[in-house]
Design an enzyme around this catalytic site. Sequence first.
Site, PDB file in Angstrom:
ATOM      1  N   GLY A  80       0.786  -1.233   0.000  1.00  0.00           N
ATOM      2  CA  GLY A  80       0.000   0.000   0.000  1.00  0.00           C
ATOM      3  C   GLY A  80       0.813   1.275   0.000  1.00  0.00           C
TER       4      GLY A  80
ATOM      5  CB  CYS B  22     -21.206   1.415 -26.208  1.00  0.00           C
ATOM      6  SG  CYS B  22     -20.677   1.575 -27.904  1.00  0.00           S
TER       7      CYS B  22
HETATM    8  C1  LIG Z   1      -3.248  -5.642  -3.116  1.00  0.00           C
HETATM    9  C2  LIG Z   1      -2.446  -6.092  -1.967  1.00  0.00           C
HETATM   10  C3  LIG Z   1      -1.160  -5.590  -1.763  1.00  0.00           C
HETATM   11  C4  LIG Z   1      -0.530  -4.536  -2.653  1.00  0.00           C
HETATM   12  O1  LIG Z   1      -1.131  -3.294  -2.566  1.00  0.00           O
HETATM   13  P1  LIG Z   1      -0.443  -2.065  -3.338  1.00  0.00           P
HETATM   14  O2  LIG Z   1      -1.327  -0.912  -3.034  1.00  0.00           O
HETATM   15  O3  LIG Z   1      -0.419  -2.383  -4.782  1.00  0.00           O
HETATM   16  O4  LIG Z   1       0.923  -1.913  -2.755  1.00  0.00           O
HETATM   17  C5  LIG Z   1      -0.424  -6.102  -0.714  1.00  0.00           C
HETATM   18  N1  LIG Z   1      -0.926  -7.055   0.109  1.00  0.00           N
HETATM   19  C6  LIG Z   1      -2.169  -7.539  -0.046  1.00  0.00           C
HETATM   20  C7  LIG Z   1      -2.650  -8.582   0.884  1.00  0.00           C
HETATM   21  C8  LIG Z   1      -2.972  -7.074  -1.075  1.00  0.00           C
HETATM   22  O5  LIG Z   1      -4.196  -7.564  -1.208  1.00  0.00           O
END
Ligand SMILES: *Cc1c(COP(=O)(O)O)cnc(C)c1O
Length: 404
Positions: A222, A332
């Site tokens: 994240g 569309c």
């Molecule tokens: C999607 C996800 C990530 C990665 O998230 P990013 O925002 O792309 O860094 C990491 N861990 C889990 C469990 C996820 O579902």
Amino acid sequence: MSSQLSNEQLIKVAQEFGTPLYVYDADKITEQYHKLTNAFTKSDVKIFYACKALTNINILKHIKNIGANIDCSSINEVKLALHAGFSPHNILYTSNGIAFDEIEEAKNIGVHINIDSISNLEKFGKKFGHSYPVGIRLRPNILAGGNLKISTGHDKSKFGIPVDQINEILSVVKKYDLFIKDLHIHTGSEIKDVEVFVKGIEVLFDIIPHFNELEFIDLGGGFKVPYKDGDGETDINLLAQKVNEAFANHPNPNGKPLQIWFEPGKFLVSDCGYFITQVNVIKQNTNTTFVGVNSGFNHLIRPMFYDAYHRIKNISNPNGSTKKYAVVGNICETDTFAWDRELNEVHEGDYLVFYNAGAYGFEMSSNFNSRFKPAEVLIKEGKVYLIRRRDTFDDLLKNQIEAL
Ligand SMILES: *Cc1c(COP(=O)(O)O)cnc(C)c1O
């Protein structure tokens, strides 16, 4: 020097392979990976690429070659990771609402597993007891992330087992003598504020003492990357410092130093990706000049789905005078990449590039409107590789059974 593909390089591959086209810069991925490993030299940290962002097998191979591990969100991603050459020991499967047989399959392959429901934890305990170490995906009850659709840690989210159910978790762990080797949290995507990670760690410190076989803490992914000019990025060095401090102040009660795991997706592959489209039509309506490109949300859904902002440039006329446009697709239904966007003057046939298209771009594409999925190209150390051919008409019929 930060790796970036030039307009000339992009035009060249667009001419060679046609548009719409996804182009990835492998050296950029390497650079982002080293940002992480350089920041965390003082802690025992392992990086798992959250591959749902982009799973082209060549990307996975590159990520393996630079030394990263891999985080999967389905059993097929686990199999792709194996195909790319990762060994089970370097594969993590963070499950989310999956059937128990998938967890069993992952166990048989021998990968790390984070279990995200009491129900599956119970089934796992019944079948395997203490014999196979597992992790628990917790929901920390923290709201964070760029958009509710990508926020996973808040108190209405389906992800993980809520931390307030710790007593139920502990009774299942005790009943089956489960070997809990890690605790996992993933709060959401596009988290710029380092304090969110610190809060997550604090939630975990209350829980860690209940598990005496812990080996690592998995803080998820994240990390935010800049999508707009002037947008910030998660301060990885500050994060590393905070994480060091927090763990130094909270030694693991069982005496073993805890390793820290991260699962970045976007951070590794967002900026490496360029999505090249071409202008089909320019249409002047009363107040708006529409630029209609030869693509749509079937190829890049983030603007329509998450209200995401992607920088767009007219690389065919990079020095032209600027004007405001609405950039729209050919699907569309309402299909707008950008309203009121300043671009260098656009002509039919020009190449428009969408930046930060590596993560959740091609990966979320579809054949809606029976359009072909784009081709993908990888550029590594100046060499150009076609890594997926464009769909053909046969692909549209491939899995259909003509029963009538
Ligand atoms: C999607 C996800 C990530 C990665 O998230 P990013 O925002 O792309 O860094 C990491 N861990 C889990 C469990 C996820 O579902």
